[in-house]
Design an enzyme around this catalytic site. Structure first.
Site, PDB file in Angstrom:
ATOM      1  N   ASP A  12       0.805  -1.234   0.000  1.00  0.00           N
ATOM      2  CA  ASP A  12       0.000   0.000   0.000  1.00  0.00           C
ATOM      3  C   ASP A  12       0.830   1.271   0.000  1.00  0.00           C
ATOM      4  OD1 ASP A  12       0.703  -0.413   2.720  1.00  0.00           O
ATOM      5  OD2 ASP A  12      -1.151   0.487   3.450  1.00  0.00           O
ATOM      6  N   ASN A  56       2.976   1.609  -3.188  1.00  0.00           N
ATOM      7  CA  ASN A  56       2.180   2.092  -4.318  1.00  0.00           C
ATOM      8  C   ASN A  56       2.031   3.608  -4.249  1.00  0.00           C
ATOM      9  OD1 ASN A  56       1.825  -0.648  -4.883  1.00  0.00           O
ATOM     10  ND2 ASN A  56      -0.184  -0.718  -3.872  1.00  0.00           N
ATOM     11  N   ASP A  63      -4.526   3.765  -2.429  1.00  0.00           N
ATOM     12  CA  ASP A  63      -3.114   4.138  -2.380  1.00  0.00           C
ATOM     13  C   ASP A  63      -2.820   5.271  -3.366  1.00  0.00           C
ATOM     14  OD1 ASP A  63      -3.137   1.834  -0.827  1.00  0.00           O
ATOM     15  OD2 ASP A  63      -2.320   0.588  -2.424  1.00  0.00           O
TER      16      ASP A  63
END
Length: 313
Positions: free
Chosen positions: A32, A35, A265
């Site tokens: 997460d 990203n 994200d």
């Protein structure tokens, strides 16, 4: 000439396997906050901001490939630790006909869990040079309790000297003993952050008792955080600055959702990039929605550079 702003995002990057036709698997990398770091770096090219990723990796070929991929994206990696004999975690994504994704994880011995096992981590040693620290519920969840304490201590110390802390409530129940444990740590994270990025569905999932979306939104906007951003999927994003009424921002409409991986994200990257370049919260939410609306039209967590929307900051 002033030094660039230094943003540090901490978490876990894993080997990502995407299931394709015929049972073939395509290997990429994702996680997460990683990203978010990639999209943030892309959006801020040409701006005086250094994007740093903070994690622990192993000394294996996959870890080396991760570092090379991050550096190719313009991400600074001097806050990364490489631990002898350790390896990254791994996850597989399967996507149904509606674009909703399903995950399988192999991460129990992930190197990222051991980031705070050294006496002084690269993050803690460089804290005086960091302007913004970004972490998520997953960043907290993968760490043992002692590591969580040190991460929150670092966040509080950074704020004391005038830095900013951003917390994304990304909640994965399987990473916590139970929702009560998660709520305890989330309350502490909210208490030491300047911006809270809240996915409303995650907030509802970890509530102590059943709560409607309407009440959950009210509760989120009442958090003791100066800047609250509530993401509601296909519904309006709601932003609130302390002492000001909430504002609603329309989501980006897309004709077909292909894969919702990294929707939140990428939103976080768009929001933070806009705020770092002087835009107000409503404008930042619109930027986040634009990027997320593009990302969900492609497979995987990280879309090709040429697929990025034309966002001017």
């Amino acid at each position: 000439m002033s030094s660039p702003q230094r943003v540090a995002l901490i978490g876990e990057c894993m080997i990502e396997l995407q299931e394709e036709s015929g049972g073939l698997l395509r290997r990429t990398f994702g996680g997460d906050t990683l990203n978010t770091a990639v999209y943030l770096s892309r959006l801020l090219q040409g701006h005086a901001v250094d994007v740093n990723y903070v994690t622990a990796l192993g000394d294996d070929p996959h870890s080396a490939a991760m570092l090379a991929a991050w550096q190719a994206e313009g991400i600074k990696t001097d806050l990364v630790q490489q631990l002898q004999g350790r390896v990254p975690g791994l996850y597989m994504i399967q996507v149904d006909d509606t674009g909703e994704r399903h995950f399988s994880y192999w991460r129990d011995t992930s190197a990222a869990k051991a980031y705070f096992e050294t006496n002084v981590t690269p993050l803690e040693a460089a804290l005086a040079e960091i302007d913004v620290l970004y972490f998520s519920g997953i960043s907290l969840a993968i760490l043992p309790a002692a590591g969580r304490e040190r991460l929150l201590h670092a966040a509080a110390a950074l704020r004391t000297r005038g830095g900013k802390v951003i917390f994304d409530n990304n909640y994965r129940p399987r990473l916590w003993r139970d929702a009560a444990e998660a709520r305890q740590w989330y309350e502490r994270a909210y208490a030491c952050c300047d911006i809270a990025l809240i996915t409303l569905d995650d907030d509802i999932a970890m509530a102590a008792q059943a709560v409607s979306a309407e009440q959950a939104l009210i509760n989120a906007l009442a958090l003791p955080v100066a800047e609250v951003v509530v993401k509601q999927g296909g519904s309006d994003t709601v932003v609130r600055l302390a002492g000001q009424p909430p504002q609603s921002v329309k989501p980006t409409r897309v004709d077909k959702v292909v894969d919702t991986t990294a929707a939140g994200d990428s939103f976080g990257a768009g929001y933070l990039a806009a705020r770092l370049t002087g835009h107000n919260p409503a404008e930042a939410a619109a930027t986040g929605n634009t990027l997320a609306g593009t990302v969900i039209q492609h497979r995987g967590a990280i879309i090709a550079t040429q697929a990025m929307p034309n966002i001017k900051l």
